[in-house]
Scaffold this active site. Structure first.
Site, PDB file in Angstrom:
ATOM      1  N   HIS A   1      44.267  76.566 107.238  1.00 49.52           N
ATOM      2  CA  HIS A   1      43.331  76.516 108.358  1.00 49.52           C
ATOM      3  C   HIS A   1      43.829  75.474 109.356  1.00 49.52           C
ATOM      4  O   HIS A   1      43.890  74.293 109.047  1.00 49.52           O
ATOM      5  CB  HIS A   1      41.918  76.170 107.857  1.00 49.52           C
ATOM      6  CG  HIS A   1      41.323  77.241 106.990  1.00 49.52           C
ATOM      7  ND1 HIS A   1      40.088  77.146 106.396  1.00 49.52           N
ATOM      8  CD2 HIS A   1      41.800  78.465 106.635  1.00 49.52           C
ATOM      9  CE1 HIS A   1      39.833  78.245 105.712  1.00 49.52           C
ATOM     10  NE2 HIS A   1      40.860  79.058 105.830  1.00 49.52           N
TER      11      HIS A   1
ATOM     12  N   ASP B   1      43.485  84.373 108.635  1.00 48.91           N
ATOM     13  CA  ASP B   1      44.137  83.703 109.776  1.00 48.91           C
ATOM     14  C   ASP B   1      43.526  84.081 111.117  1.00 48.91           C
ATOM     15  O   ASP B   1      44.217  84.132 112.148  1.00 48.91           O
ATOM     16  CB  ASP B   1      45.651  84.002 109.791  1.00 48.91           C
ATOM     17  CG  ASP B   1      46.321  83.556 108.507  1.00 48.91           C
ATOM     18  OD1 ASP B   1      45.855  82.574 107.907  1.00 48.91           O
ATOM     19  OD2 ASP B   1      47.309  84.201 108.105  1.00 48.91           O
TER      20      ASP B   1
HETATM   21  P1  GDP Z   1      42.534  80.458 109.791  1.00 52.82           P
HETATM   22  O1  GDP Z   1      43.263  80.582 108.513  1.00 52.82           O
HETATM   23  O2  GDP Z   1      41.541  81.551 109.996  1.00 52.82           O
HETATM   24  O3  GDP Z   1      41.929  79.098 109.997  1.00 52.82           O
HETATM   25  O4  GDP Z   1      43.616  80.633 110.948  1.00 52.82           O
HETATM   26  P2  GDP Z   1      45.090  79.959 110.974  1.00 52.82           P
HETATM   27  O5  GDP Z   1      44.946  78.541 111.309  1.00 52.82           O
HETATM   28  O6  GDP Z   1      45.849  80.310 109.752  1.00 52.82           O
HETATM   29  O7  GDP Z   1      45.754  80.782 112.130  1.00 52.82           O
HETATM   30  C1  GDP Z   1      45.266  80.753 113.439  1.00 52.82           C
HETATM   31  C2  GDP Z   1      46.365  80.229 114.364  1.00 52.82           C
HETATM   32  O8  GDP Z   1      46.013  80.476 115.696  1.00 52.82           O
HETATM   33  C3  GDP Z   1      46.545  78.719 114.283  1.00 52.82           C
HETATM   34  O9  GDP Z   1      47.885  78.416 114.543  1.00 52.82           O
HETATM   35  C4  GDP Z   1      45.648  78.203 115.401  1.00 52.82           C
HETATM   36  O10 GDP Z   1      46.064  76.936 115.905  1.00 52.82           O
HETATM   37  C5  GDP Z   1      45.839  79.266 116.428  1.00 52.82           C
HETATM   38  N1  GDP Z   1      44.699  79.536 117.306  1.00 52.82           N
HETATM   39  C6  GDP Z   1      43.379  79.535 116.994  1.00 52.82           C
HETATM   40  N2  GDP Z   1      42.654  79.955 118.052  1.00 52.82           N
HETATM   41  C7  GDP Z   1      43.538  80.204 119.035  1.00 52.82           C
HETATM   42  C8  GDP Z   1      43.420  80.710 120.385  1.00 52.82           C
HETATM   43  O11 GDP Z   1      42.341  81.019 120.867  1.00 52.82           O
HETATM   44  N3  GDP Z   1      44.570  80.875 121.088  1.00 52.82           N
HETATM   45  C9  GDP Z   1      45.793  80.564 120.564  1.00 52.82           C
HETATM   46  N4  GDP Z   1      46.863  80.766 121.323  1.00 52.82           N
HETATM   47  N5  GDP Z   1      45.945  80.099 119.326  1.00 52.82           N
HETATM   48  C10 GDP Z   1      44.833  79.939 118.574  1.00 52.82           C
HETATM   49  P1  IMO Z   2      43.305  81.800 105.344  1.00 53.70           P
HETATM   50  O1  IMO Z   2      42.078  81.181 104.728  1.00 53.70           O
HETATM   51  C1  IMO Z   2      46.201  85.033 105.190  1.00 53.70           C
HETATM   52  C2  IMO Z   2      46.875  86.790 101.209  1.00 53.70           C
HETATM   53  C3  IMO Z   2      48.237  86.728 100.573  1.00 53.70           C
HETATM   54  C4  IMO Z   2      48.185  87.981  99.714  1.00 53.70           C
HETATM   55  C5  IMO Z   2      46.750  88.008  99.226  1.00 53.70           C
HETATM   56  C6  IMO Z   2      46.531  87.366  97.864  1.00 53.70           C
HETATM   57  O2  IMO Z   2      44.214  80.850 105.997  1.00 53.70           O
HETATM   58  O3  IMO Z   2      42.900  82.959 106.202  1.00 53.70           O
HETATM   59  P2  IMO Z   2      46.495  84.877  96.961  1.00 53.70           P
HETATM   60  O4  IMO Z   2      47.480  83.756  97.075  1.00 53.70           O
HETATM   61  O5  IMO Z   2      45.152  84.567  97.541  1.00 53.70           O
HETATM   62  O6  IMO Z   2      46.374  85.414  95.555  1.00 53.70           O
HETATM   63  O7  IMO Z   2      47.124  86.071  97.830  1.00 53.70           O
HETATM   64  O8  IMO Z   2      46.002  87.298 100.205  1.00 53.70           O
HETATM   65  N1  IMO Z   2      46.316  85.475 101.623  1.00 53.70           N
HETATM   66  C7  IMO Z   2      46.168  85.090 102.891  1.00 53.70           C
HETATM   67  N2  IMO Z   2      46.541  85.668 104.053  1.00 53.70           N
HETATM   68  N3  IMO Z   2      45.492  83.889 105.220  1.00 53.70           N
HETATM   69  C8  IMO Z   2      45.053  83.313 104.082  1.00 53.70           C
HETATM   70  O9  IMO Z   2      44.163  82.308 104.070  1.00 53.70           O
HETATM   71  C9  IMO Z   2      45.441  83.865 102.839  1.00 53.70           C
HETATM   72  N4  IMO Z   2      45.203  83.557 101.539  1.00 53.70           N
HETATM   73  C10 IMO Z   2      45.742  84.548 100.810  1.00 53.70           C
HETATM   74  O10 IMO Z   2      49.247  86.798 101.556  1.00 53.70           O
HETATM   75  O11 IMO Z   2      48.354  89.122 100.523  1.00 53.70           O
HETATM   76 MG    MG Z   3      45.168  80.691 107.783  1.00 52.93          MG
END
Ligand code: GDP
Ligand code: IMO
Ligand code: MG
Length: 421
Positions: A41, A13
């Site tokens: 994502h 994340d």
């Molecule tokens: P990923 O799994 O690595 O793609 O990340 P996620 O989407 O799960 O989590 C990142 C969160 O932060 C999302 O809600 C994005 O919309 C938000 N986000 C990404 N970059 C920024 C930033 O620079 N500032 C803020 N405030 N939010 C961001």
């Molecule tokens: P993105 O791509 C955050 C975590 C789960 C758990 C461990 C194993 O959005 O960064 P799984 O379901 O893969 O067997 O879970 O990994 N986990 C994540 N945490 N972002 C993710 O994906 C995750 N995908 C799995 O919470 O600890």
């Molecule tokens: Mg994510």
């Protein structure tokens, strides 16, 4: 050769979706190289706000091919739901292709994921319950069903006959009814109808794009601390999250990857169990979680939050070989008088910036230094030099600790809220 890998440097994340969407604008081929619908994502661009689970974040570039790579485990039902959502928002997803050598997440993998993790009790991983672990387990046990198999019903049936007796014994032991192979065969027929024509030979495709020098983006899933080999085992996912996985699961020869962008959040978050040395609790945690809107994109779970963890991000740089780094969510830290940064761990009385094995990481105490914060809202800033000097200092401290240059700084969730240096 223009191949860029985008990988998570922490516990997931970090904002990989945002950075992939941004860099995929100039790509001709975007490949998700690992994981499955455990990913969440988030992409916010001119077309709207999207939470992608299986689809590569390049899907918004209508001119590019978005490939579910061989390293992935594909839940076709989840893919259908995701495509339906996208189409409702006016995105055709016509660039979607699926490697014919990826693995299929079967309905029984999803059931087993939940039941097996629950059965671990105190030792549970807190998985996303998307069937990831059981699907990869079947893959390495040579009991998996490949995406390309759906074109051959007799092959699927033979594999089910081989694996279902044992799978059903496990399900029954865990109190779940047995799976009927006829039911799976019916679903496999639907998958064939919906996705059969999207299956491709990934090696031919990648080789062609490399030969034509067309830009390729490899999109990672999760982060280094949850990598199956290098993460805080066993509190990890079941796939490779690091850039090397871009070669294995992405089907790109290692020497062809010439840029590796490590995505780091300006602080730390994690979902699921396992050590997180800089974790905050109480009011401080609630404040940071609220300011950063830190709730899981896949499961909605509140994310654990903490200060920036230098040893963890440096470990990720060492494993991935970042050519540069994208620092996201810097805007979330505005308004703090001072900002703690973890520069080392105290492990059994000795300070070190190396990553200890899990039993030692569990008791590692973070060693913090504090740097001055900044008051101004920075979310509208688009140039490095317009950032408050304290924010630039914070970033330079992160650069020193990680050992990579912050070539991209993200100051908001929208694609446009980005500083390119
Ligand atoms: P990923 O799994 O690595 O793609 O990340 P996620 O989407 O799960 O989590 C990142 C969160 O932060 C999302 O809600 C994005 O919309 C938000 N986000 C990404 N970059 C920024 C930033 O620079 N500032 C803020 N405030 N939010 C961001
Ligand atoms: P993105 O791509 C955050 C975590 C789960 C758990 C461990 C194993 O959005 O960064 P799984 O379901 O893969 O067997 O879970 O990994 N986990 C994540 N945490 N972002 C993710 O994906 C995750 N995908 C799995 O919470 O600890
Ligand atoms: Mg994510």
């Amino acid at each position: 050769m223009p191949v860029t890998a985008i990988v998570g440097a922490q516990w997931g994340d970090e904002g990989k979706g945002k950075i992939t969407d941004l860099l995929a604008e100039a790509a001709d081929l975007v490949i998700r190289f690992g994981g499955g619908s455990n990913a969440g994502h988030t992409v916010i661009n001119g077309l709207g706000e999207f939470k992608l689970h299986l689809l590569p974040s390049g899907i918004f570039n209508a001119a590019a091919i978005s490939l579910l790579g061989t390293g992935m485990v594909v839940d076709f039902a989840a893919l259908q739901r995701e495509l339906d959502d996208l189409r409702r928002a006016g995105v055709s997803g016509s660039g979607l292709r699926i490697s014919n050598r990826a693995q299929v997440v079967m309905p029984y993998h999803i059931v087993l994921d939940r039941l097996l993790d629950e059965a671990r009790g105190e030792e549970r991983v807190g998985t996303t319950q998307r069937g990831i672990g059981p699907a990869y387990a079947d893959k390495v046990a040579r009991l998996g069903i490949q995406t390309g198999d759906i074109l051959f019903p007799d092959v699927v049936r033979r594999k089910l006959d081989l694996l279902l007796p044992e799978t059903n014994r496990t399900l029954l032991r865990l109190g779940h009814p047995a799976i009927d192979p006829a039911d799976i065969m019916r679903q496999a027929g639907e998958w064939r109808e919906c996705f059969g024509t999207l299956l491709v030979d990934q090696v031919e495709l990648v080789d062609r794009y490399l030969t034509e020098q067309r830009p390729i983006v490899l999109e990672g899933q999760l982060g280094a601390m949850r990598d199956i080999d290098w993460g805080e085992y066993p509190y990890v996912t079941s796939s490779t999250t690091i850039a090397g996985g871009g070669a294995v699961g992405g089907g790109v020869p290692p020497a062809a990857i010439d840029r590796v962008v490590g995505v780091v959040k300006a602080y730390t978050t994690a979902v699921g169990t396992g050590p997180m040395p800089t974790e905050l609790h109480g009011v401080e945690a609630d404040d940071l979680r609220t300011k950063g809107a830190e709730f899981g994109a896949t499961t909605g779970r509140p994310r654990r939050v903490g200060w920036f963890d230098g040893p963890a991000a440096c470990y990720a740089r060492r494993l991935n070989g970042f050519t540069d780094m994208a620092v996201t969510k810097l805007d979330v830290l505005s308004g703090l008088e001072s900002i703690p940064i973890c520069v080392a761990y105290d492990v059994a009385g000795r300070a070190s910036s190396d990553m200890p094995v899990t039993p030692l990481l569990r008791d590692a105490e973070p060693v913090f230094e504090s740097v001055p914060g900044w008051e101004a809202d920075i979310s509208d800033i688009r140039s490095w030099f317009d950032l408050p000097s304290e924010a630039r200092f914070y970033l330079s401290r992160l650069e020193e600790l990680v050992g990579a240059k912050a070539g991209i700084v993200s100051v908001g969730p929208h694609r446009a809220q980005t500083i390119l240096r």
